[in-house]
Design a protein around this motif. Sequence first.
Motif, PDB file in Angstrom:
ATOM      1  N   UNK A 100       0.834  -1.213   0.000  1.00  0.00           N
ATOM      2  CA  UNK A 100       0.000   0.000   0.000  1.00  0.00           C
ATOM      3  C   UNK A 100       0.866   1.259   0.000  1.00  0.00           C
ATOM      4  N   UNK A 101       1.953   1.248   0.769  1.00  0.00           N
ATOM      5  CA  UNK A 101       2.855   2.399   0.773  1.00  0.00           C
ATOM      6  C   UNK A 101       3.533   2.578  -0.583  1.00  0.00           C
ATOM      7  N   UNK A 102       3.860   1.462  -1.233  1.00  0.00           N
ATOM      8  CA  UNK A 102       4.500   1.553  -2.547  1.00  0.00           C
ATOM      9  C   UNK A 102       3.543   2.117  -3.586  1.00  0.00           C
ATOM     10  N   UNK A 103       2.271   1.734  -3.522  1.00  0.00           N
ATOM     11  CA  UNK A 103       1.302   2.226  -4.491  1.00  0.00           C
ATOM     12  C   UNK A 103       0.856   3.649  -4.195  1.00  0.00           C
ATOM     13  N   UNK A 104       1.067   4.121  -2.999  1.00  0.00           N
ATOM     14  CA  UNK A 104       0.650   5.471  -2.630  1.00  0.00           C
ATOM     15  C   UNK A 104       1.634   6.483  -3.234  1.00  0.00           C
ATOM     16  N   UNK A 105       1.187   7.346  -4.145  1.00  0.00           N
ATOM     17  CA  UNK A 105       2.130   8.293  -4.771  1.00  0.00           C
ATOM     18  C   UNK A 105       2.693   9.318  -3.791  1.00  0.00           C
ATOM     19  N   UNK A 106       2.032   9.531  -2.665  1.00  0.00           N
ATOM     20  CA  UNK A 106       2.508  10.501  -1.683  1.00  0.00           C
ATOM     21  C   UNK A 106       3.459   9.876  -0.667  1.00  0.00           C
ATOM     22  N   UNK A 107       3.702   8.582  -0.756  1.00  0.00           N
ATOM     23  CA  UNK A 107       4.588   7.911   0.197  1.00  0.00           C
ATOM     24  C   UNK A 107       5.921   7.612  -0.489  1.00  0.00           C
ATOM     25  N   UNK A 108       7.042   7.828   0.188  1.00  0.00           N
ATOM     26  CA  UNK A 108       8.351   7.626  -0.469  1.00  0.00           C
ATOM     27  C   UNK A 108       8.803   6.172  -0.529  1.00  0.00           C
TER      28      UNK A 108
END
Length: 438
Positions: A100-108
């Motif tokens: 989920x963090x990888x797919x989130x464009x706002x997460x590094x």
Amino acid sequence: MPVVNRRHDGGVKADAGRKYRAYPTGDQDQVLTGWGHTVRALWNVALEQRVYLWEQRAYTLRSAEQCRHLTAARTDLDWIGDLPAQAGQQILRNLDRAYDNFWNPEHPARFPARKKRGHRLSIPFPGQAVEVRKVNRKWAELRLPKLGWLRFRLSRAIGGTIRNATVSRDGNGWHVSFGVHTSRKPDTPNGKPACGVDFGVAASAFVSTETTPRLMPPTLTANEKKRLKALEQRKARQITYTKKPNGGKYSHRLRTTIAQIARLTTRRANRRQDFTHKLTTDLAKNHGLIGIEDLRVKNMTASAKDSVETPGKNVRAKAGLNRSILDNIPGERRRQFEYKARIYGSVLVAVPPFHTSQTCAKCGQVDPESRKGCGRLFACTRCGHEDDADHNASIEIEARARRTGGSDINSTRSTLRVRVPAIGRRRMREAPKPAHTS
């Protein structure tokens, strides 16, 4: 003995972390070490399964389905069956969060990576699977499935409901970490003065409201540095022997050397974190607006080496500079500022870092000649203002933060800007020019 946080409400999430030093017995140490390697292997297998299904069938696999596969694997494979079922399920949920963090464009976050054998051992547990009881004022115990009561040093109060627990090991030994729901809300604005902070190598942090920089003490003493260098050389010799005559099998001496290196590097990391926590806590408590540079650490620490055919220039010097930059951990400082600012009622503003070291904090002149080379003196070519280069940059950062952060305190200097060559600027795509028609 009183029991703390035995049952948990599933509707709340952890909003704080607590970490304590654990002291397992000899048998518990062996069990935890085996579980740590099982956790690493299970993570790699689950990740490989997801990658394979996506590449072959474009099918997205999630933890709910993998948990059913895990239940079947526990009956067939003893090494998976020895691991508590709650820990295995928590690993798959952690893998969901990594995706989920990888797919989130706002997460590094990057794509989930496989864990090597030398990776830090850690065993995660959900909050419902653990139980904590206080033994006395300084000690407490954590009850884990299939292990029993694990003793840990109660260095501070838990102060909330335990949502998850992780038992991990580093160079200094075992630790237990809790994700805790404290129900603490962000404080109201504290109304304290603003400041700008310039992170550097020569000066770890220079605050605009101070006249002297804050220097991080050496993370290793001179004797510790000599010992670390000697251990690294010994490790290189032992690995060379391991690869050739010993068939790739690690000897007990090599494992001892690796453990000694881990203790020194962990000690260095702890001292670095101690300085960073004290710095960020002090600034967040005593200032209402904190301005920092929006640094791209990955770009700053890129290697100068190109290839064998076209090697880079000053590769060793750039490698030393990269180590110095990473030793000051600007990314970790920003992360700590972000959550401590909410706790202490201050505001964090990250401003563009372009030409902060070449801009006069008094008149606003931008001129590379004002700071020749990388010297510590800043002398403005327009108004003659002289100051320490890092202090001048921190004042400029504060001025930019005031404008960006919406502060009602206006900057006292003018906003003069002079166009400078595009040397060192971030590359930007230019709009295509329209074709001329005849």
